[in-house]
Design an enzyme around this catalytic site. Structure first.
Site, short mmCIF file in Angstrom:
data_model
loop_
_atom_site.label_atom_id
_atom_site.label_comp_id
_atom_site.label_asym_id
_atom_site.label_seq_id
_atom_site.Cartn_x
_atom_site.Cartn_y
_atom_site.Cartn_z
N LYS A 52 -8.26 -7.65 7.92
CA LYS A 52 -7.87 -6.26 8.09
C LYS A 52 -6.89 -6.15 9.26
CE LYS A 52 -10.37 -1.98 7.46
NZ LYS A 52 -11.65 -1.41 7.14
N LYS A 98 -11.87 -10.50 8.80
CA LYS A 98 -12.05 -9.68 7.59
C LYS A 98 -10.74 -9.51 6.82
CE LYS A 98 -14.03 -6.06 9.70
NZ LYS A 98 -14.67 -4.73 9.84
N1 CTP Z 1 -15.82 6.83 5.96
C1 CTP Z 1 -16.23 8.03 5.36
N2 CTP Z 1 -15.32 8.80 4.68
C2 CTP Z 1 -14.04 8.39 4.57
C3 CTP Z 1 -13.60 7.19 5.18
C4 CTP Z 1 -14.53 6.42 5.87
O1 CTP Z 1 -17.40 8.40 5.45
N3 CTP Z 1 -13.20 9.13 3.88
C5 CTP Z 1 -16.80 6.00 6.65
C6 CTP Z 1 -16.96 4.62 6.02
O2 CTP Z 1 -17.81 4.69 4.89
C7 CTP Z 1 -17.56 3.82 7.16
C8 CTP Z 1 -16.92 4.49 8.41
O3 CTP Z 1 -16.37 5.75 7.97
O4 CTP Z 1 -18.97 3.98 7.20
C9 CTP Z 1 -15.83 3.64 9.01
O5 CTP Z 1 -14.95 3.34 7.96
P1 CTP Z 1 -13.55 2.60 8.12
O6 CTP Z 1 -13.54 1.41 7.22
O7 CTP Z 1 -13.22 2.41 9.54
O8 CTP Z 1 -12.59 3.76 7.54
P2 CTP Z 1 -11.72 3.80 6.23
O9 CTP Z 1 -10.91 5.06 6.29
O10 CTP Z 1 -12.55 3.61 4.99
O11 CTP Z 1 -10.76 2.55 6.46
P3 CTP Z 1 -9.99 1.62 5.40
O12 CTP Z 1 -9.15 2.50 4.52
O13 CTP Z 1 -9.16 0.68 6.26
O14 CTP Z 1 -11.06 0.89 4.60
#
Ligand code: CTP
Length: 145
Positions: free
Chosen positions: A53, A51
């Site tokens: 990431k 991905k």
């Molecule tokens: N999620 C959420 N609220 C946030 C951050 C994440 O509800 N503020 C949810 C995402 O929508 C997803 C789950 O948590 O369903 C896992 O998300 P993840 O991608 O691991 O977290 P992120 O903080 O969004 O990571 P990144 O910034 O790397 O995208």
């Protein structure tokens, strides 16, 4: 008063869950409230590489933290984009649910179970935490989330 009955039995979700934060907690709590058992597919390090990431925490740590969360019944590795249909049937999932940054992206799974998207918590993300940590040294700890 009658006891509140859960709508679903098994709830299935996926994510990387690096630098576990309050947005993750709130999502997992609301997902757990949808049913009796919340099962989480945690992206493996290999899948994250696919991905594009990069994680601070290895899969083993992210999965262990998820397992320690009271809302989570079970955790398994997510290794590819196309395992979801098999997982839905393997776990007898009644609903597939994600944060709404994924809204519409998994609608085709509705042939196998309900699909829903929950609103994200504002102003917090792993990416934002990484930025805060990067800025931390520059600002001598004056930055906050
Ligand atoms: N999620 C959420 N609220 C946030 C951050 C994440 O509800 N503020 C949810 C995402 O929508 C997803 C789950 O948590 O369903 C896992 O998300 P993840 O991608 O691991 O977290 P992120 O903080 O969004 O990571 P990144 O910034 O790397 O995208």
């Amino acid at each position: 008063m009658l006891p509140v009955t859960s709508k679903y039995n098994v709830v299935l979700t996926y994510g990387t869950f690096d630098l576990f934060h309050v947005g993750h907690v709130r999502l997992l709590r609301r997902l757990a409230e949808l049913g009796d058992r919340l099962i989480v597919g945690c992206s493996s390090d290999e899948f994250n590489r696919i991905k594009g990431k990069t994680c601070v925490m290895p899969f083993e740590h992210r999965a262990e933290i998820l397992m320690a969360c009271r809302y989570v019944a079970d955790v398994f590795p997510e290794d590819s984009w196309d395992q979801k249909v098999g997982d839905i049937h393997r776990f007898n999932a009644d609903v597939f649910a994600m944060g709404d940054d994924w809204a519409g992206k998994f609608d085709e799974l509705s042939a196998h179970c309900d699909v829903i998207y929950l609103s994200r918590t504002e102003n917090i993300s792993t990416t934002r935490l990484k930025t805060v940590m990067r800025n931390w040294e520059d600002t001598a700890g004056k930055t906050t989330v």
